[in-house]
Each structure stands twice: as C-alpha cells, then as structure tokens.
Design a protein around this motif. Structure first.
Motif, short mmCIF file in Angstrom:
data_model
loop_
_atom_site.label_atom_id
_atom_site.label_comp_id
_atom_site.label_asym_id
_atom_site.label_seq_id
_atom_site.Cartn_x
_atom_site.Cartn_y
_atom_site.Cartn_z
N LYS A 1 69.72 37.81 3.74
CA LYS A 1 68.97 37.24 4.86
C LYS A 1 68.11 36.07 4.39
CE LYS A 1 68.62 40.68 8.50
NZ LYS A 1 68.70 42.08 8.01
N ARG A 2 67.52 36.25 3.19
CA ARG A 2 66.62 35.22 2.68
C ARG A 2 67.06 34.76 1.30
NH1 ARG A 2 60.72 37.65 2.98
NH2 ARG A 2 60.35 35.68 1.91
N ALA A 3 66.73 33.52 0.98
CA ALA A 3 67.01 33.02 -0.36
C ALA A 3 66.04 33.66 -1.35
CB ALA A 3 66.85 31.50 -0.39
N HIS A 4 66.46 33.81 -2.58
CA HIS A 4 65.56 34.32 -3.60
C HIS A 4 65.62 33.39 -4.81
CE1 HIS A 4 69.52 35.96 -4.63
NE2 HIS A 4 69.12 35.91 -5.88
N ARG A 5 64.56 33.44 -5.62
CA ARG A 5 64.50 32.62 -6.83
C ARG A 5 65.35 33.26 -7.92
NH1 ARG A 5 62.65 27.51 -6.48
NH2 ARG A 5 60.84 27.41 -5.15
N SER A 6 66.18 32.46 -8.57
CA SER A 6 66.92 32.95 -9.73
C SER A 6 65.93 33.34 -10.83
CB SER A 6 67.83 31.83 -10.23
OG SER A 6 68.31 32.14 -11.53
N THR A 7 66.25 34.41 -11.58
CA THR A 7 65.41 34.77 -12.72
C THR A 7 65.66 33.80 -13.88
OG1 THR A 7 67.11 36.33 -13.41
CG2 THR A 7 65.24 37.22 -12.17
N GLY A 8 66.75 33.06 -13.84
CA GLY A 8 67.09 32.11 -14.90
C GLY A 8 66.14 30.91 -14.88
N GLN A 9 65.54 30.61 -16.03
CA GLN A 9 64.62 29.48 -16.14
C GLN A 9 65.33 28.33 -16.83
OE1 GLN A 9 61.29 31.13 -18.28
NE2 GLN A 9 60.95 32.76 -16.79
N ARG A 10 65.66 27.30 -16.05
CA ARG A 10 66.35 26.13 -16.61
C ARG A 10 65.30 25.15 -17.13
NH1 ARG A 10 70.07 28.24 -13.25
NH2 ARG A 10 72.22 27.75 -13.82
N ASN A 11 65.24 25.01 -18.44
CA ASN A 11 64.26 24.12 -19.07
C ASN A 11 64.85 22.73 -19.24
OD1 ASN A 11 61.75 25.76 -20.53
ND2 ASN A 11 63.54 27.03 -20.05
N PHE A 12 64.07 21.73 -18.80
CA PHE A 12 64.54 20.35 -18.91
C PHE A 12 63.38 19.45 -19.28
CE2 PHE A 12 62.83 18.59 -14.93
CZ PHE A 12 62.55 19.75 -14.22
N LEU B 1 68.74 27.42 -20.90
CA LEU B 1 68.42 28.41 -19.89
C LEU B 1 67.88 29.65 -20.59
CD1 LEU B 1 70.36 29.27 -16.75
CD2 LEU B 1 69.80 31.14 -18.27
N TYR B 2 66.75 30.17 -20.07
CA TYR B 2 66.17 31.41 -20.58
C TYR B 2 66.00 32.34 -19.40
CZ TYR B 2 62.77 34.76 -22.29
OH TYR B 2 62.13 35.92 -22.62
N ASP B 3 66.43 33.58 -19.57
CA ASP B 3 66.28 34.56 -18.51
C ASP B 3 65.56 35.78 -19.07
OD1 ASP B 3 66.60 36.55 -16.55
OD2 ASP B 3 68.44 35.59 -15.83
N PRO C 1 65.57 39.00 -22.88
CA PRO C 1 64.57 38.20 -23.62
C PRO C 1 65.00 37.81 -25.03
CG PRO C 1 63.86 40.50 -23.41
CD PRO C 1 65.09 40.35 -22.56
N GLU C 2 66.00 38.48 -25.60
CA GLU C 2 66.41 38.15 -26.97
C GLU C 2 67.34 36.93 -27.01
OE1 GLU C 2 67.25 40.73 -25.17
OE2 GLU C 2 69.42 41.06 -25.35
N LEU C 3 67.77 36.45 -25.83
CA LEU C 3 68.76 35.37 -25.79
C LEU C 3 68.16 34.07 -25.25
CD1 LEU C 3 71.79 37.27 -24.18
CD2 LEU C 3 71.40 36.78 -26.60
N ILE C 4 68.70 32.98 -25.78
CA ILE C 4 68.48 31.65 -25.20
C ILE C 4 69.87 31.05 -25.02
CG2 ILE C 4 67.70 29.28 -25.68
CD1 ILE C 4 65.22 30.61 -25.51
N HIS C 5 70.08 30.37 -23.91
CA HIS C 5 71.38 29.73 -23.70
C HIS C 5 71.21 28.22 -23.68
CE1 HIS C 5 73.40 33.49 -23.13
NE2 HIS C 5 72.54 33.84 -22.21
N PRO C 6 71.29 27.58 -24.86
CA PRO C 6 71.19 26.12 -24.85
C PRO C 6 72.44 25.51 -24.20
CG PRO C 6 71.61 26.93 -27.08
CD PRO C 6 71.50 28.14 -26.19
#
Ligand SMILES: [Zn+2]
Length: 162
Positions: free
Chosen positions: A73-84, A94-96, A100-105
């Motif tokens: 029904k409503r949009a939600h914020r992704s937990t993924g944090q796109r760093n730029f 991207l960090y989610d 917490p142990e992972l970073i996705h460059p």
C-alpha cells in the motif's frame, strides 16, 4: 585480496579486504540504472566491512531508495545504504545493516585490477527497459529478480575465492 577504490573527483577513497572480488553480477534494477547510469546495470562485489578504511568520509552522502512492491500500500525505505560522493556523484558502495559484516563496493569505483569472471549472472531483468540489450554469454545465468545464490556461493561454485 585488497581492493582500493575512489570516486571520480578524488575527494573520497577507500580500501577493504575481499574474498569475493569477481564482478560477475549485472543488476538491471531501476535504482542501479538511475543512480549509476552506464549500460543499464551495476555490479556489486563482496567485501569485509571490518577491514574498511575511508578517506574523505565527510564528503559521503547516503541514498536509501524508496520502494513499493506490487502488493504494497505504501512505499518503504530500502535498508540498503548507497554511499556516494556528494561532490562528484560517483556511486561507491552499498552497506546494509541487515548484514553488518559485509560491504558491497561497486566494481565501477574500484581502481585495483579485478579478475575477469568465467561466467556472469544477470539479475533484476524484469526491471530492464527495452533499450538495454543484455549481452548474455554461454554459461551465464539469468534471473527476473534475485538469484538464490549469494556472492560468496558463486565464488565457491567457481572455486575462485581469494
Ligand atoms: Zn568525488
């Protein structure tokens, strides 16, 4: 292996250790396409967040996409944090906090020479516009949404963990 990366203007640079550095995943989702441009896809690597070092962190901005599924029904914020980089706009990683142990460059931000993948995985093809023509090679895998196979599992299957 040690990965070094930077934004285009040089205000932000970073390094981290990665056992999973093959850029084999092409993501055709609208978030990757719109925030990173290019041929319509972005490529994530797997890295160890505890080893992450960042220079110029004050220039980082974080984007959390608003998403709405077909049944939502409503949009939600992704937990993924796109760093730029807030100065030049380069997408960096991207960090989610869910993992917490992972970073996705993003492979596009990495300056270290990356290994060439023996096969590739195309994902989020359901969100690809018609003008993006995926180059699907022999041995490549295709997914409308996400594959079940993780980045770590792919590296194990191909016996290329670093
Ligand atoms: Zn920059």
């Amino acid at each position: 292996m040690l990965l070094k990366g930077s934004c285009h203007c040089g205000a932000v640079s970073f390094s981290l250790r990665s056992k999973h550095p093959y850029p084999y995943q092409l993501c055709y989702c609208s978030i990757c396409r719109k925030t990173q441009g290019g041929g319509g896809f972005a490529m994530n690597l797997g890295g160890d967040s505890a080893s992450m070092k960042v220079k110029g962190a004050k220039h980082l901005s974080v984007y959390r996409a608003r998403m709405k599924g077909s049944g939502d029904k409503r949009a939600h914020r992704s937990t993924g944090q796109r760093n730029f980089c807030s100065l030049c706009g380069s997408a960096l990683w991207l960090y989610d906090p869910t993992w917490p142990e992972l970073i996705h460059p993003f492979a596009s931000a990495i300056d270290t020479k990356l290994p060439t993948p023996p096969a590739r995985t195309h994902l989020m093809l359901d969100f690809k516009p018609d003008w993006v023509k995926p180059d699907i090679g022999r041995g490549d895998k295709k997914f409308g949404i996400y594959p079940k196979e993780s980045i770590a599992d792919w590296h194990r299957r191909h016996r290329v963990e670093k």
